[in-house]
Write a protein that holds these residues in place. Structure first.
Motif, short mmCIF file in Angstrom:
data_model
loop_
_atom_site.label_atom_id
_atom_site.label_comp_id
_atom_site.label_asym_id
_atom_site.label_seq_id
_atom_site.Cartn_x
_atom_site.Cartn_y
_atom_site.Cartn_z
N ALA A 68 0.93 -0.98 -0.18
CA ALA A 68 0.32 -0.18 -0.58
C ALA A 68 0.49 0.81 -0.19
N ILE A 69 0.56 2.77 -0.77
CA ILE A 69 1.44 3.19 -0.86
C ILE A 69 0.30 4.83 -0.52
N VAL A 70 0.69 4.95 0.58
CA VAL A 70 -0.30 6.20 1.05
C VAL A 70 0.22 7.68 0.76
N LEU A 71 -0.33 8.72 -0.02
CA LEU A 71 0.63 10.41 -0.16
C LEU A 71 -0.70 11.28 0.77
N GLY A 72 0.48 12.12 1.39
CA GLY A 72 -0.26 13.38 2.20
C GLY A 72 0.08 14.33 1.83
N LYS A 73 0.07 14.60 2.99
CA LYS A 73 0.86 16.30 3.95
C LYS A 73 1.13 15.77 5.38
N LEU A 74 2.02 15.98 6.22
CA LEU A 74 2.20 15.69 7.70
C LEU A 74 2.57 17.31 8.12
N ALA A 75 1.57 16.89 9.20
CA ALA A 75 1.47 19.14 9.80
C ALA A 75 2.98 18.52 10.63
N VAL A 76 3.65 19.76 10.95
CA VAL A 76 4.97 19.64 11.37
C VAL A 76 4.93 21.12 12.59
N ARG A 77 4.79 20.83 13.70
CA ARG A 77 4.63 22.05 14.34
C ARG A 77 6.07 22.38 15.11
N LYS A 78 6.55 23.53 14.77
CA LYS A 78 7.62 24.71 15.23
C LYS A 78 7.64 25.43 16.55
N ALA A 79 8.59 25.74 16.81
CA ALA A 79 8.46 26.43 18.23
C ALA A 79 7.74 27.84 17.70
N GLY A 80 6.99 28.71 18.81
CA GLY A 80 6.06 29.53 18.69
C GLY A 80 4.33 28.96 18.14
N HIS A 81 4.50 28.01 17.72
CA HIS A 81 3.17 27.34 17.26
C HIS A 81 2.80 27.49 15.76
N GLU A 82 3.82 27.67 14.89
CA GLU A 82 3.88 27.81 13.51
C GLU A 82 3.96 26.06 12.96
N VAL A 83 2.74 26.31 12.29
CA VAL A 83 2.78 24.93 11.39
C VAL A 83 3.45 25.12 10.14
N GLU A 84 4.00 23.77 9.62
CA GLU A 84 4.47 23.79 8.26
C GLU A 84 4.28 21.67 7.71
N TYR A 85 3.62 22.31 6.73
CA TYR A 85 2.97 21.58 5.87
C TYR A 85 4.21 20.59 5.14
N LEU A 86 4.10 19.51 5.23
CA LEU A 86 5.60 18.79 4.78
C LEU A 86 4.60 17.58 3.18
N PRO A 87 4.98 17.52 2.38
CA PRO A 87 4.69 16.61 2.22
C PRO A 87 5.13 15.09 2.05
N VAL A 88 4.63 13.84 2.18
CA VAL A 88 5.24 12.50 2.92
C VAL A 88 4.27 11.53 1.88
N VAL A 89 5.06 10.23 1.88
CA VAL A 89 4.55 8.95 1.12
C VAL A 89 4.89 7.87 1.80
N ILE A 90 4.00 6.91 2.46
CA ILE A 90 4.39 6.04 3.74
C ILE A 90 3.78 5.23 2.39
N TYR A 91 4.61 3.89 2.85
CA TYR A 91 4.50 2.69 1.79
C TYR A 91 4.80 1.32 2.55
N MET A 92 3.62 0.56 3.03
CA MET A 92 3.49 -0.43 3.60
C MET A 92 3.47 -1.65 2.60
N ALA A 93 4.74 -2.25 3.13
CA ALA A 93 4.79 -3.90 2.93
C ALA A 93 3.78 -4.57 3.83
N LEU A 94 2.49 -4.98 2.94
CA LEU A 94 1.88 -5.72 3.89
C LEU A 94 1.66 -7.50 3.67
N ASN A 95 1.28 -8.29 4.81
CA ASN A 95 1.36 -10.10 5.02
C ASN A 95 0.44 -10.45 4.96
N LEU A 96 0.35 -11.98 4.83
CA LEU A 96 -0.78 -12.44 4.08
C LEU A 96 -2.20 -11.76 4.89
N GLU A 97 -2.07 -11.92 6.10
CA GLU A 97 -3.81 -11.62 6.32
C GLU A 97 -3.49 -9.87 6.44
#
Length: 80
Positions: A25-54
């Motif tokens: 499975a491949i998931v594409l999206g954006k990840l919110a990263v909170r910085k000092a001072g409560h600023e939020v930066e959004y970074l593009p993210v890819v998550i790759y998952m290998a699955l077992n038989l179950e």
């Protein structure tokens, strides 16, 4: 599938696309990263998952990607 992810990753992840095929499975999206001072930066993210038989996650890779570089690489790939 994302219900199996937990903590801050699940809370701060906004999914735009999921591709599930067979035992991966491949998931594409954006990840919110909170910085000092409560600023939020959004970074593009890819998550790759290998699955077992179950269809449970066997291994997972989470990567922040540079979408411009990825698009350029795909665009400039020689035709086969």
């Amino acid at each position: 599938m994302l219900k199996s992810l937990y903590g801050d990753l699940r809370k701060d992840l906004s999914v735009t696309t999921e591709v599930i095929n067979g035992y991966y499975a491949i998931v594409l999206g954006k990840l919110a990263v909170r910085k000092a001072g409560h600023e939020v930066e959004y970074l593009p993210v890819v998550i790759y998952m290998a699955l077992n038989l179950e269809r449970r996650i066997q291994s997972m890779t989470v990567a922040i990607v540079d979408l411009q570089t990825l698009a350029d690489t795909i665009r400039n790939e020689p035709k086969r």
